[in-house]
Design a protein around this motif. Structure first.
Motif, short mmCIF file in Angstrom:
data_model
loop_
_atom_site.label_atom_id
_atom_site.label_comp_id
_atom_site.label_asym_id
_atom_site.label_seq_id
_atom_site.Cartn_x
_atom_site.Cartn_y
_atom_site.Cartn_z
N LYS A 1 3.86 -15.06 -29.58
CA LYS A 1 3.10 -16.20 -30.15
C LYS A 1 4.05 -17.33 -30.52
O LYS A 1 3.75 -18.50 -30.31
CB LYS A 1 2.33 -15.75 -31.39
N MET A 2 5.19 -16.93 -31.10
CA MET A 2 6.15 -17.94 -31.54
C MET A 2 6.74 -18.67 -30.33
O MET A 2 7.00 -19.87 -30.38
CB MET A 2 7.26 -17.26 -32.33
N LEU A 3 6.95 -17.93 -29.22
CA LEU A 3 7.48 -18.57 -28.01
C LEU A 3 6.44 -19.49 -27.37
O LEU A 3 6.77 -20.49 -26.75
CB LEU A 3 7.92 -17.51 -27.00
N GLU A 4 5.16 -19.14 -27.57
CA GLU A 4 4.10 -19.96 -26.98
C GLU A 4 3.92 -21.27 -27.75
O GLU A 4 3.59 -22.30 -27.17
CB GLU A 4 2.78 -19.17 -26.95
N GLU A 5 4.12 -21.19 -29.07
CA GLU A 5 4.03 -22.41 -29.88
C GLU A 5 5.30 -22.55 -30.68
O GLU A 5 5.33 -22.28 -31.87
CB GLU A 5 2.83 -22.32 -30.82
N PRO A 6 6.36 -22.96 -30.01
CA PRO A 6 7.67 -22.95 -30.66
C PRO A 6 7.72 -23.88 -31.86
O PRO A 6 7.23 -25.01 -31.78
CB PRO A 6 8.63 -23.41 -29.57
N PRO A 7 8.32 -23.41 -32.97
CA PRO A 7 8.46 -24.26 -34.14
C PRO A 7 9.40 -25.43 -33.83
O PRO A 7 10.17 -25.39 -32.87
CB PRO A 7 9.10 -23.33 -35.18
N ASP A 8 9.29 -26.45 -34.67
CA ASP A 8 10.06 -27.67 -34.50
C ASP A 8 11.57 -27.41 -34.50
O ASP A 8 12.07 -26.64 -35.31
CB ASP A 8 9.69 -28.57 -35.70
N ARG A 9 12.29 -28.10 -33.61
CA ARG A 9 13.76 -28.09 -33.61
C ARG A 9 14.34 -26.68 -33.72
O ARG A 9 15.29 -26.42 -34.45
CB ARG A 9 14.30 -28.92 -34.78
N THR A 10 13.74 -25.76 -33.00
CA THR A 10 14.16 -24.36 -33.12
C THR A 10 14.38 -23.73 -31.74
O THR A 10 13.59 -23.96 -30.83
CB THR A 10 13.09 -23.54 -33.88
N ILE A 11 15.44 -22.98 -31.63
CA ILE A 11 15.70 -22.23 -30.40
C ILE A 11 15.71 -20.75 -30.73
O ILE A 11 16.31 -20.33 -31.72
CB ILE A 11 17.07 -22.62 -29.81
N LEU A 12 15.02 -19.99 -29.90
CA LEU A 12 15.04 -18.54 -30.07
C LEU A 12 15.98 -17.95 -29.01
O LEU A 12 15.84 -18.26 -27.83
CB LEU A 12 13.65 -17.98 -29.83
N ILE A 13 16.91 -17.14 -29.44
CA ILE A 13 17.78 -16.45 -28.48
C ILE A 13 17.53 -14.95 -28.60
O ILE A 13 17.66 -14.37 -29.68
CB ILE A 13 19.27 -16.74 -28.73
N LEU A 14 17.13 -14.34 -27.49
CA LEU A 14 16.92 -12.89 -27.49
C LEU A 14 18.05 -12.23 -26.70
O LEU A 14 18.52 -12.79 -25.71
CB LEU A 14 15.60 -12.52 -26.81
N THR A 15 18.48 -11.07 -27.14
CA THR A 15 19.42 -10.30 -26.32
C THR A 15 18.80 -8.95 -25.99
O THR A 15 18.06 -8.39 -26.80
CB THR A 15 20.78 -10.07 -27.02
N ALA A 16 19.08 -8.46 -24.80
CA ALA A 16 18.53 -7.18 -24.35
C ALA A 16 19.37 -6.69 -23.17
O ALA A 16 20.06 -7.48 -22.53
CB ALA A 16 17.08 -7.35 -23.92
N PRO A 17 19.31 -5.38 -22.86
CA PRO A 17 20.08 -4.89 -21.71
C PRO A 17 19.58 -5.50 -20.39
O PRO A 17 20.36 -5.90 -19.55
CB PRO A 17 19.84 -3.38 -21.73
N GLN A 18 18.27 -5.54 -20.19
CA GLN A 18 17.74 -6.09 -18.94
C GLN A 18 16.32 -6.60 -19.16
O GLN A 18 15.63 -6.18 -20.09
CB GLN A 18 17.75 -5.03 -17.84
N THR A 19 15.88 -7.48 -18.25
CA THR A 19 14.55 -8.08 -18.42
C THR A 19 13.45 -7.03 -18.38
O THR A 19 12.44 -7.15 -19.07
CB THR A 19 14.26 -9.12 -17.32
N ALA A 20 13.66 -5.96 -17.61
CA ALA A 20 12.62 -4.94 -17.45
C ALA A 20 12.29 -4.25 -18.78
O ALA A 20 11.25 -3.61 -18.90
CB ALA A 20 13.04 -3.90 -16.42
N ASP A 21 13.18 -4.38 -19.77
CA ASP A 21 12.93 -3.73 -21.06
C ASP A 21 12.02 -4.55 -21.97
O ASP A 21 11.71 -4.13 -23.07
CB ASP A 21 14.26 -3.50 -21.79
N LEU A 22 11.62 -5.75 -21.52
CA LEU A 22 10.83 -6.63 -22.39
C LEU A 22 9.46 -6.90 -21.77
O LEU A 22 9.26 -6.72 -20.57
CB LEU A 22 11.56 -7.96 -22.57
#
Ligand code: ZN
Length: 335
Positions: free
Chosen positions: A134-155
């Protein structure tokens, strides 16, 4: 200082990140993938610094100065606008993501660009994942989200599709070896071996260094070379001793597997032996062993790995392993 220059062997990923910074068009979501210990979190911190640095910088490079107040506070994890979430226990729970959402709903305190880093995002449970989406769909002002994970298939695919994906590859062996030699005075042989067994992860190599891995390797392999005809009591004592440092067991099993592998390849291609400093005992073991006992040994190690992962009793697991390895060792000497 955790700037981009602290990360080794990831020129390509860092080039992508610095070009985002210099172009000024930074996406709301970034996803860093790669195995553990290849620089994902350091890169996230360096990125947050570069977004907020107020110091003197090299024109067009997009990197942080590392010295201004903003840089120093971010590096020390004391900046109110750089928020971090990581698993509590085995999971990232919905409450953690909710409280992140609440913080991000307010205006940034002082940052030009606020950065929220969700480390090991694959450990989000489904509810937490949906809240983050939800947060990625409506990103808050002046904010960047960085996610880390082993691989895309895990998300969740919906999360992946909302992020720009940046891949961090395993670190080349020679880079890890060079780091161990330069920073910790490893001999070339020890550096090379540790780098091989670290399997592309700097974090793993450093953990091995911290835990006295070099001496431990010598000990375990000398035991491997002299397993045949040992009395059971001595094998049980060995199991007891080798099971004491529980966190070292997975690495020890990897090490034992490389020994068996070395014995298997020694006969045909001695130059491919990993433990080159032990070439003589390995060749000796190779001459005396037959393929069947090597296969048995390999299977026993695999079984021990499986049991350790499943949280079995370490001592009992290693008792079974050492007894099986000794039983498959050929009579005269070594395996
Ligand atoms: Zn700075």
């Amino acid at each position: 200082m955790p700037g981009f220059d602290a990360i080794i062997d990831q020129e390509r990923s860092i080039r992508v990140l610095t070009s985002l910074l210099t172009s000024g068009s930074i996406p709301h979501g970034l996803l860093f993938t790669g195995i553990e210990g290849v620089g994902k979190r350091t890169a996230a911190t360096a990125f947050a610094m570069a977004c907020n640095c107020t110091g003197k910088r090299v024109e067009g490079r997009g990197e942080a100065c590392g010295e201004c107040t903003a840089c120093r506070r971010i590096a020390a994890d004391r900046h109110p606008d750089v928020l971090r979430v990581s698993p509590s226990g085995l999971q990232i729970k919905i409450d953690q993501i909710r409280s992140l959402c609440q913080s991000l709903a307010m205006k940034p305190y002082e940052a030009r660009t606020r950065v929220a880093i969700v480390a090991e995002a694959h450990r989000m449970n489904p509810a937490a994942g949906n809240a983050l989406l939800k947060m990625l769909e409506e990103p808050p002002d002046r904010t960047i989200l960085i996610l880390t994970a082993p691989q895309t298939a895990d998300l969740l695919p919906t999360i992946v599709s909302r992020c720009q994906h940046i891949r961090f590859k395993p670190i080349a062996r020679r880079h890890i070896a060079a780091m161990l030699a330069a920073a910790y005075g490893f001999s070339p042989e020890d550096a090379q071996l540790t780098a091989t067994l670290a399997n592309g992860s700097v974090t793993r190599a450093l953990a091995m260094q911290r835990r006295g891995w070099v001496q431990r390797r010598k000990w375990i392999l000398s035991e491997m070379a002299e397993l045949a005809q040992r009395p059971t009591t001595s094998l049980l004592a060995l199991a007891e001793k080798s099971s004491q440092a529980k966190e070292d067991i997975p690495e020890m099993l990897d090490l034992m597997a490389t020994w068996v592998r070395d014995v298997a390849v020694a006969r045909y291609s001695p130059d491919r032996i990993i433990h080159q400093d032990l070439k003589d005992p390995i060749l000796e073991a190779s001459r005396r062993s037959d393929p069947e006992c090597l296969i048995r040994a390999g299977r026993a190690i695999e079984e021990a790995r499986r049991r350790i992962r499943a949280n079995s009793n370490p001592r009992l697991t290693l008792e079974a392993l050492w007894l099986t390895l000794a039983a498959s060792a050929p009579a005269a000497a070594g395996m």
